[in-house]
Motif scaffolding. Structure first.
Motif, mmCIF file in Angstrom:
data_model
loop_
_atom_site.group_PDB
_atom_site.id
_atom_site.type_symbol
_atom_site.label_atom_id
_atom_site.label_comp_id
_atom_site.label_asym_id
_atom_site.label_seq_id
_atom_site.Cartn_x
_atom_site.Cartn_y
_atom_site.Cartn_z
ATOM 1 N N ASN A 14 7.219 -0.490 0.609
ATOM 2 C CA ASN A 14 6.402 0.546 0.502
ATOM 3 C C ASN A 14 5.358 0.613 1.244
ATOM 4 O O ASN A 14 4.940 -0.200 1.854
ATOM 5 C CB ASN A 14 6.109 0.590 -1.239
ATOM 6 C CG ASN A 14 5.187 -0.476 -1.264
ATOM 7 O OD1 ASN A 14 3.975 -0.513 -0.939
ATOM 8 N ND2 ASN A 14 5.520 -1.545 -2.317
ATOM 9 N N GLU A 15 4.810 2.089 1.343
ATOM 10 C CA GLU A 15 3.615 2.311 2.502
ATOM 11 C C GLU A 15 2.424 1.344 2.178
ATOM 12 O O GLU A 15 1.982 0.996 3.190
ATOM 13 C CB GLU A 15 3.272 3.789 2.413
ATOM 14 C CG GLU A 15 2.528 4.228 3.571
ATOM 15 C CD GLU A 15 2.321 5.531 3.457
ATOM 16 O OE1 GLU A 15 1.432 6.045 4.324
ATOM 17 O OE2 GLU A 15 2.886 6.539 2.800
ATOM 18 N N GLU A 16 1.971 1.153 0.929
ATOM 19 C CA GLU A 16 1.163 0.389 0.930
ATOM 20 C C GLU A 16 1.061 -0.996 1.219
ATOM 21 O O GLU A 16 0.084 -1.613 1.781
ATOM 22 C CB GLU A 16 0.561 0.354 -0.758
ATOM 23 C CG GLU A 16 -0.608 -0.182 -1.340
ATOM 24 C CD GLU A 16 -0.688 -0.387 -2.890
ATOM 25 O OE1 GLU A 16 -1.985 -1.192 -3.095
ATOM 26 O OE2 GLU A 16 -0.192 0.163 -3.586
ATOM 27 N N SER A 17 2.182 -1.573 0.711
ATOM 28 C CA SER A 17 2.380 -3.244 1.379
ATOM 29 C C SER A 17 2.337 -3.221 2.981
ATOM 30 O O SER A 17 1.899 -4.046 3.525
ATOM 31 C CB SER A 17 3.455 -3.518 0.730
ATOM 32 O OG SER A 17 4.832 -3.146 1.153
ATOM 33 N N ILE A 18 2.954 -2.327 3.548
ATOM 34 C CA ILE A 18 3.039 -2.302 4.863
ATOM 35 C C ILE A 18 1.868 -2.155 5.503
ATOM 36 O O ILE A 18 1.477 -2.828 6.481
ATOM 37 C CB ILE A 18 3.951 -1.057 5.579
ATOM 38 C CG1 ILE A 18 5.624 -1.250 5.051
ATOM 39 C CG2 ILE A 18 3.970 -0.793 7.096
ATOM 40 C CD1 ILE A 18 6.114 -0.292 5.482
ATOM 41 N N GLN A 19 0.885 -1.278 4.943
ATOM 42 C CA GLN A 19 -0.404 -1.140 5.363
ATOM 43 C C GLN A 19 -1.365 -2.300 5.156
ATOM 44 O O GLN A 19 -1.946 -2.642 5.840
ATOM 45 C CB GLN A 19 -1.117 0.191 5.012
ATOM 46 C CG GLN A 19 -0.602 1.756 5.341
ATOM 47 C CD GLN A 19 -0.859 1.714 6.785
ATOM 48 O OE1 GLN A 19 -1.982 1.387 7.260
ATOM 49 N NE2 GLN A 19 -0.140 2.732 7.395
ATOM 50 N N THR A 20 -1.267 -2.794 4.031
ATOM 51 C CA THR A 20 -2.008 -3.811 3.656
ATOM 52 C C THR A 20 -1.602 -5.224 4.776
ATOM 53 O O THR A 20 -2.362 -6.074 5.064
ATOM 54 C CB THR A 20 -1.840 -4.302 2.136
ATOM 55 O OG1 THR A 20 -2.132 -3.456 1.528
ATOM 56 C CG2 THR A 20 -2.544 -5.714 1.935
ATOM 57 N N VAL A 21 -0.338 -5.429 4.923
ATOM 58 C CA VAL A 21 0.079 -6.645 5.777
ATOM 59 C C VAL A 21 -0.298 -6.248 7.192
ATOM 60 O O VAL A 21 -0.758 -7.295 7.823
ATOM 61 C CB VAL A 21 1.485 -6.926 5.589
ATOM 62 C CG1 VAL A 21 2.058 -7.947 6.620
ATOM 63 C CG2 VAL A 21 2.190 -7.247 4.169
ATOM 64 N N SER A 22 -0.108 -4.916 7.512
ATOM 65 C CA SER A 22 -0.630 -4.760 9.020
ATOM 66 C C SER A 22 -2.041 -4.972 9.226
ATOM 67 O O SER A 22 -2.311 -5.274 10.315
ATOM 68 C CB SER A 22 0.042 -3.386 9.340
ATOM 69 O OG SER A 22 1.405 -3.174 9.010
ATOM 70 N N HIS A 23 -2.778 -4.347 7.996
ATOM 71 C CA HIS A 23 -4.269 -4.613 8.125
ATOM 72 C C HIS A 23 -4.619 -5.977 8.172
ATOM 73 O O HIS A 23 -5.511 -6.250 9.180
ATOM 74 C CB HIS A 23 -4.912 -3.985 6.951
ATOM 75 C CG HIS A 23 -6.418 -3.875 7.016
ATOM 76 N ND1 HIS A 23 -6.993 -4.830 6.602
ATOM 77 C CD2 HIS A 23 -7.114 -3.120 7.765
ATOM 78 C CE1 HIS A 23 -8.302 -4.652 6.741
ATOM 79 N NE2 HIS A 23 -8.565 -3.353 7.318
ATOM 80 N N PHE A 24 -3.975 -6.857 7.523
ATOM 81 C CA PHE A 24 -4.084 -8.206 7.766
ATOM 82 C C PHE A 24 -4.023 -8.803 9.059
ATOM 83 O O PHE A 24 -4.841 -9.635 9.530
ATOM 84 C CB PHE A 24 -3.561 -8.950 6.587
ATOM 85 C CG PHE A 24 -3.684 -10.401 6.627
ATOM 86 C CD1 PHE A 24 -4.872 -11.270 6.505
ATOM 87 C CD2 PHE A 24 -2.513 -11.198 6.929
ATOM 88 C CE1 PHE A 24 -4.797 -12.739 6.734
ATOM 89 C CE2 PHE A 24 -2.417 -12.420 7.236
ATOM 90 C CZ PHE A 24 -3.608 -13.334 7.049
#
Length: 364
Positions: free
Chosen positions: A50-60
């Motif tokens: 989902n968009e939230e998990s992709i953004q979170t992992v990418s941000h990390f």
């Protein structure tokens, strides 16, 4: 440790990846190991994309400096049905990973990037990747009309909200106006007019709070009750603590003075206010403390100061007249005090506090 990771993997689809990362970092201090583990988790199941998990992992990955790992993560999953490219992180990581190795992107890579951004209609997000601007200078012009439309919308929204604030204040719905001003501040935090509205709202709330406090003391001249000696010791200790706190945290002076005021410790409140930056709220509270501690002569002098410095605030005129009447009443000049209240009611017949006080003083 292995059991911990296996159990976490089983439940990852039911958790936010922000929480997953937090737990991983708590149990493993090496970010490279955490990166490897979290990528294994997110890529193990399409439902995790989902968009939230992709953004979170990418941000990390981006914040950890794993630029190549982030680029590989995106490229590896481009064809996954639920995968939404995190264009800002991807482009910024790609540009930083390339560093000074290339002066320009290969033509096929440039075309692929432009096509992908266009298909996702992600120009607005992509253009935030500043490091990529040297490879794709046209990025600076992306979303021009969109930006203009957004600015026009924001301007209209701002004007509408300011008008609503004015309407609520006219109707004396100050709490609702304050809520709306907070919304304005979140949208336009550096807007000078919004900041002015906030300051005026704080001043109005200070007036309302102190007037409500004053209404509880209709007879104004208080009945002095001797405190229990043990209670006196406690109050003195509290007063010293509040005063010391005001010296340590000067930005909290008003709140600490109000706390002293609520304890009826007007002397401490006045000491705190003496070291505070001048403001309408501080200065008005000082007047209330002078009156309630029966410093009527000093109160009359302070009223003159308020009249000079805050004449631009509509409520000041009636507020200082009411306070002046209280001072003269306390000094025994009762005829003059009654005359001031009568003049105030002639100008503002619906002034509830003045009307109530006049009735009490005329019929003791």
């Amino acid at each position: 440790m292995r059991e911990f990771y296996d159990e976490l993997s089983k439940n990852v689809s039911m958790q936010k990846f922000e929480l997953v990362l937090r737990d991983l970092l708590k149990n493993q201090k090496d970010p490279a190991i955490v990166a490897d583990r979290v990528l294994t988790m997110i890529e193990s199941e399409d439902l995790n994309f989902n968009e939230e998990s992709i953004q979170t992992v990418s941000h990390f990955l981006f914040r950890s400096g794993f630029y190549n790992t982030l680029v590989q993560f995106v490229v590896r999953n481009l064809r996954r049905p639920r995968f939404k490219v995190p264009w800002y992180f991807f482009l910024e990581a790609l540009a930083r990973g390339l560093g000074n190795q290339l002066e320009k992107l290969p033509a096929n890579l440039e075309e692929a990037l432009l096509t992908g951004v266009g298909e996702d209609q992600a120009q607005r997000e992509a253009m935030q990747a500043q490091a990529m601007h040297r490879f794709l200078p046209n990025m600076k012009t992306w979303g021009g009309s969109e930006e203009e439309n957004f600015q026009n919308f924001a301007k209209q929204k701002r004007e509408d909200l300011i008008q609503q604030v004015a309407t609520l204040q006219t109707a004396r719905l100050y709490e609702k106006a304050h809520t709306l001003i907070e919304q304005l501040l979140s949208l336009f935090p550096k807007d000078a007019e919004v900041q002015r509205l906030k300051e005026e709202a704080l001043q109005q709330r200070a007036i309302e709070t102190l007037q409500r406090r004053s209404r509880k003391r209709t007879e104004f001249t208080p009945t002095w009750v001797e405190n229990d000696p043990e209670e006196e010791v406690i109050l003195e200790t509290v007063g010293r603590s509040l005063y010391q706190a005001s010296l340590t945290i000067p930005e909290m002076s008003f709140d600490l003075a109000v706390a002293s005021f609520m304890f009826d410790d007007f002397a401490t409140a006045l000491k705190i206010l003496a070291h505070s930056e001048p403001s309408f709220a501080n200065d008005w509270l000082r007047l209330e403390c002078l009156l309630l501690s029966r410093h009527f002569i000093e109160g009359l002098d302070w009223i003159v100061y308020l009249e000079i410095h805050y004449s631009h605030i509509p409520e000041t005129a009636s507020g200082v007249q009411l306070a002046r009447a209280k001072c003269y009443w306390g000094l025994g000049e009762r005829h003059l005090a009654l005359e001031i209240l009568e003049n105030l009611l002639d100008a503002r017949p619906n002034h509830i506090q003045a009307g109530t006080l006049l009735n009490v003083w005329r019929n003791p």
